[in-house]
Design an enzyme around this catalytic site. Sequence first.
Site, PDB file in Angstrom:
ATOM      1  N   ASN A   1      -4.817   9.538  -5.292  1.00 30.11           N
ATOM      2  CA  ASN A   1      -5.723   9.526  -4.314  1.00 30.11           C
ATOM      3  C   ASN A   1      -5.439   9.751  -3.065  1.00 30.11           C
ATOM      4  O   ASN A   1      -4.056   9.796  -2.876  1.00 30.11           O
ATOM      5  CB  ASN A   1      -6.455   7.577  -4.655  1.00 30.11           C
ATOM      6  CG  ASN A   1      -5.420   7.241  -4.433  1.00 30.11           C
ATOM      7  OD1 ASN A   1      -4.552   6.651  -2.908  1.00 30.11           O
ATOM      8  ND2 ASN A   1      -5.154   6.023  -5.541  1.00 30.11           N
TER       9      ASN A   1
ATOM     10  N   ASP B   1      -5.910   4.102 -11.644  1.00 32.39           N
ATOM     11  CA  ASP B   1      -7.035   3.242 -12.299  1.00 32.39           C
ATOM     12  C   ASP B   1      -6.463   3.479 -13.344  1.00 32.39           C
ATOM     13  O   ASP B   1      -6.791   3.079 -14.620  1.00 32.39           O
ATOM     14  CB  ASP B   1      -8.667   3.461 -11.770  1.00 32.39           C
ATOM     15  CG  ASP B   1      -8.805   2.812 -10.816  1.00 32.39           C
ATOM     16  OD1 ASP B   1      -8.619   1.196 -10.349  1.00 32.39           O
ATOM     17  OD2 ASP B   1      -9.359   3.533  -9.534  1.00 32.39           O
TER      18      ASP B   1
ATOM     19  N   LYS C   1       6.534  20.527 -19.466  1.00 32.71           N
ATOM     20  CA  LYS C   1       4.636  21.002 -18.368  1.00 32.71           C
ATOM     21  C   LYS C   1       4.294  21.430 -20.585  1.00 32.71           C
ATOM     22  O   LYS C   1       4.497  22.082 -20.596  1.00 32.71           O
ATOM     23  CB  LYS C   1       4.926  21.654 -17.282  1.00 32.71           C
ATOM     24  CG  LYS C   1       3.827  22.444 -16.767  1.00 32.71           C
ATOM     25  CD  LYS C   1       4.138  23.736 -16.098  1.00 32.71           C
ATOM     26  CE  LYS C   1       2.593  23.445 -15.917  1.00 32.71           C
ATOM     27  NZ  LYS C   1       2.499  26.051 -15.346  1.00 32.71           N
TER      28      LYS C   1
ATOM     29  N   ASP D   1      -4.840  -4.278 -13.552  1.00 35.66           N
ATOM     30  CA  ASP D   1      -4.927  -4.856 -12.461  1.00 35.66           C
ATOM     31  C   ASP D   1      -3.867  -5.732 -12.022  1.00 35.66           C
ATOM     32  O   ASP D   1      -3.438  -6.938 -12.153  1.00 35.66           O
ATOM     33  CB  ASP D   1      -6.296  -5.636 -11.929  1.00 35.66           C
ATOM     34  CG  ASP D   1      -7.234  -6.244 -10.644  1.00 35.66           C
ATOM     35  OD1 ASP D   1      -6.176  -6.269 -10.437  1.00 35.66           O
ATOM     36  OD2 ASP D   1      -8.155  -6.178 -10.299  1.00 35.66           O
ATOM     37  N   LEU D   2      -3.006  -5.227 -11.323  1.00 37.73           N
ATOM     38  CA  LEU D   2      -1.962  -6.047 -10.553  1.00 37.73           C
ATOM     39  C   LEU D   2      -2.515  -7.617  -9.739  1.00 37.73           C
ATOM     40  O   LEU D   2      -1.789  -8.085  -9.462  1.00 37.73           O
ATOM     41  CB  LEU D   2      -1.096  -4.698  -9.234  1.00 37.73           C
ATOM     42  CG  LEU D   2      -0.498  -3.407 -10.503  1.00 37.73           C
ATOM     43  CD1 LEU D   2       0.251  -3.013  -9.568  1.00 37.73           C
ATOM     44  CD2 LEU D   2      -0.294  -3.689 -11.509  1.00 37.73           C
TER      45      LEU D   2
ATOM     46  N   PHE E   1      -7.451  -5.769  -1.232  1.00 35.45           N
ATOM     47  CA  PHE E   1      -8.640  -5.558  -0.574  1.00 35.45           C
ATOM     48  C   PHE E   1      -9.741  -4.886  -1.038  1.00 35.45           C
ATOM     49  O   PHE E   1      -9.075  -4.111  -1.938  1.00 35.45           O
ATOM     50  CB  PHE E   1      -8.268  -4.382  -0.019  1.00 35.45           C
ATOM     51  CG  PHE E   1      -6.744  -4.072   1.557  1.00 35.45           C
ATOM     52  CD1 PHE E   1      -6.168  -5.397   1.774  1.00 35.45           C
ATOM     53  CD2 PHE E   1      -7.273  -4.153   2.375  1.00 35.45           C
ATOM     54  CE1 PHE E   1      -5.433  -5.118   2.225  1.00 35.45           C
ATOM     55  CE2 PHE E   1      -6.605  -4.415   3.395  1.00 35.45           C
ATOM     56  CZ  PHE E   1      -5.698  -5.272   3.687  1.00 35.45           C
TER      57      PHE E   1
ATOM     58  N   LYS F   1     -16.595  -8.363  -6.796  1.00 35.11           N
ATOM     59  CA  LYS F   1     -15.268  -8.196  -6.767  1.00 35.11           C
ATOM     60  C   LYS F   1     -14.314  -9.139  -6.665  1.00 35.11           C
ATOM     61  O   LYS F   1     -13.073  -9.676  -7.196  1.00 35.11           O
ATOM     62  CB  LYS F   1     -14.754  -6.786  -5.182  1.00 35.11           C
ATOM     63  CG  LYS F   1     -13.352  -5.763  -6.524  1.00 35.11           C
ATOM     64  CD  LYS F   1     -12.930  -4.713  -5.378  1.00 35.11           C
ATOM     65  CE  LYS F   1     -13.763  -3.722  -6.093  1.00 35.11           C
ATOM     66  NZ  LYS F   1     -13.358  -2.085  -5.533  1.00 35.11           N
TER      67      LYS F   1
HETATM   68  N1  CTP Z   1      -5.957  -3.519  -7.248  1.00 33.84           N
HETATM   69  C1  CTP Z   1      -4.924  -3.469  -8.199  1.00 33.84           C
HETATM   70  N2  CTP Z   1      -4.681  -2.910  -8.950  1.00 33.84           N
HETATM   71  C2  CTP Z   1      -5.731  -1.904  -9.547  1.00 33.84           C
HETATM   72  C3  CTP Z   1      -6.687  -2.158  -8.840  1.00 33.84           C
HETATM   73  C4  CTP Z   1      -6.603  -2.846  -7.823  1.00 33.84           C
HETATM   74  O1  CTP Z   1      -4.167  -4.315  -7.765  1.00 33.84           O
HETATM   75  N3  CTP Z   1      -5.127  -1.080 -11.323  1.00 33.84           N
HETATM   76  C5  CTP Z   1      -6.162  -4.499  -5.763  1.00 33.84           C
HETATM   77  C6  CTP Z   1      -5.740  -3.125  -4.662  1.00 33.84           C
HETATM   78  O2  CTP Z   1      -4.747  -3.204  -4.459  1.00 33.84           O
HETATM   79  C7  CTP Z   1      -7.403  -4.111  -3.841  1.00 33.84           C
HETATM   80  C8  CTP Z   1      -7.929  -4.411  -4.625  1.00 33.84           C
HETATM   81  O3  CTP Z   1      -7.561  -4.552  -6.447  1.00 33.84           O
HETATM   82  O4  CTP Z   1      -6.665  -4.927  -3.547  1.00 33.84           O
HETATM   83  C9  CTP Z   1      -8.763  -3.514  -5.093  1.00 33.84           C
HETATM   84  O5  CTP Z   1      -9.263  -2.661  -5.381  1.00 33.84           O
HETATM   85  P1  CTP Z   1     -10.530  -1.065  -5.373  1.00 33.84           P
HETATM   86  O6  CTP Z   1      -9.222  -0.153  -5.421  1.00 33.84           O
HETATM   87  O7  CTP Z   1     -10.842  -1.278  -4.521  1.00 33.84           O
HETATM   88  O8  CTP Z   1     -10.533  -1.930  -6.577  1.00 33.84           O
HETATM   89  P2  CTP Z   1     -10.623  -2.066  -8.566  1.00 33.84           P
HETATM   90  O9  CTP Z   1     -10.654  -3.306  -9.470  1.00 33.84           O
HETATM   91  O10 CTP Z   1      -9.560  -0.734  -8.464  1.00 33.84           O
HETATM   92  O11 CTP Z   1     -12.069  -1.232  -8.862  1.00 33.84           O
HETATM   93  P3  CTP Z   1     -13.128  -0.051  -9.040  1.00 33.84           P
HETATM   94  O12 CTP Z   1     -12.455   1.214  -8.583  1.00 33.84           O
HETATM   95  O13 CTP Z   1     -13.956  -0.443  -9.579  1.00 33.84           O
HETATM   96  O14 CTP Z   1     -13.999  -0.258  -7.284  1.00 33.84           O
END
Ligand code: CTP
Length: 434
Positions: free
Chosen positions: A228, A299, A309, A328-329, A346, A360
Amino acid sequence: MRSEALTASPDGRGDPLSGRRVLVLISGSIAAVKLPQLVSALVQRGAQVRCVLSPSAEQLVSAVALASLSRSPCHVDADQWSHRAARPLHIELAEWAEVVLLAPLSATSLARWVHGMADTLLASTLMACEVPVLAAPAMNSAMWAAPAVRRNWRELQSWERVLPLEPGSGLLACDRVGDGRMASPELLLLALESVVLAGCRRDWQGRRLLVSAGPTREPLDPARCLTNPSTGRMGVLLAQAARLRGATVDLVHGPLAVDPEWLEGLHCYPVGTAAAMEAALERLQGGADAIAMAAAVADHRRRTPVPTKLPKQALADALRSEWEAVPDLLAGLVRRRPPGQVILGFAAQSGEVLEQARAKFARKGCDLLFANPIDRAGAGFAAPDNEGWLLGPGDRERHFGPTGKLALAHQLLSALAEALALRAPLPVPVTADP
Ligand code: CTP
């Protein structure tokens, strides 16, 4: 030294250095040769600059060059007393300054300052100053390790209005590799900007902060990846601002697109994938008083890695069927959180921010959540500015910005420090009764 890195502020919305009266005090270390370019960068960023050279610095760097680059006379010891001046020069300079950059700071100038000796123009100006001083030592590693220098440097740590910027390690002009290398000009500018924005506060002293920053990169095959546009700027500025406020900072980061010098003084753990980030965070979590999870974690990732490849068609097939969600870390950190640890998450949002952020925040279980729009001009990924909502305990919601990311980093650190003080106050030093 890259000049474009020196002349651009990390804060886009009105450079905090613009219009500031910056007094640059240069003492006798070979690192003084880096100062003319730094002075030029300050002037290009709109600061008013005046320079003073110590007698040894006069041997190393040209007063004429500094006068020309600062657009102002450069002062040396011989100027201190003149029958043509109505007021003493050191008082005039000290009263003119809004902020002082003392770089490089030599062992001798440090000793003079700490012991209250005012026997040069530089030393007497410094003593007469009542404004914040950013002090950046530079010397040979054996000198830096000498007991007298250690003692003087320790003494400085407790002085109000002084931000002591620890030198780094590297190849020194004496051909030694070791501690004593002055902070880079890029970091000095960032630190100076931080002093202008937040003063010399050391409210994070004695705390350890774990920060994640930047994107993760999930390979599709050896030639392609899913990632990203995150640059890591917000997380890195948060980490460096905390370090300047006294914290010990661990930074786990994906591929960054920021000045590498902004990483000086941080404990860095570069990673590629979300799995590697997760492992590093797990390892470091136990030692942290607080965590700021600013990374833009991917994600999804491939279920099984491929060593070669893929031809286009096989890639298209894999894109349809080979995916799994990245765990989700942040949720994992919250689950494993030791007592007293405070966690800031964040949220990158498009469209309506606050409603989605509330959901969230409830889902993630962290103590604080900063939700920022990524679809507004001048904010979000890669932008120098940011804005958003900080959600906290007791339904507390505060709007920050739009403002520069360094200014925002300081606001978030203050909120985090507040939450931390409530959860785990620092032990009050025990003093014996008189
Ligand atoms: N985060 C995480 N692990 C993931 C995705 C997100 O730890 N696999 C953490 C990010 O570092 C941030 C928070 O979760 O602190 C929110 O991330 P965000 O991308 O806004 O949300 P998502 O949980 O990915 O949800 P969505 O994509 O549905 O908005």
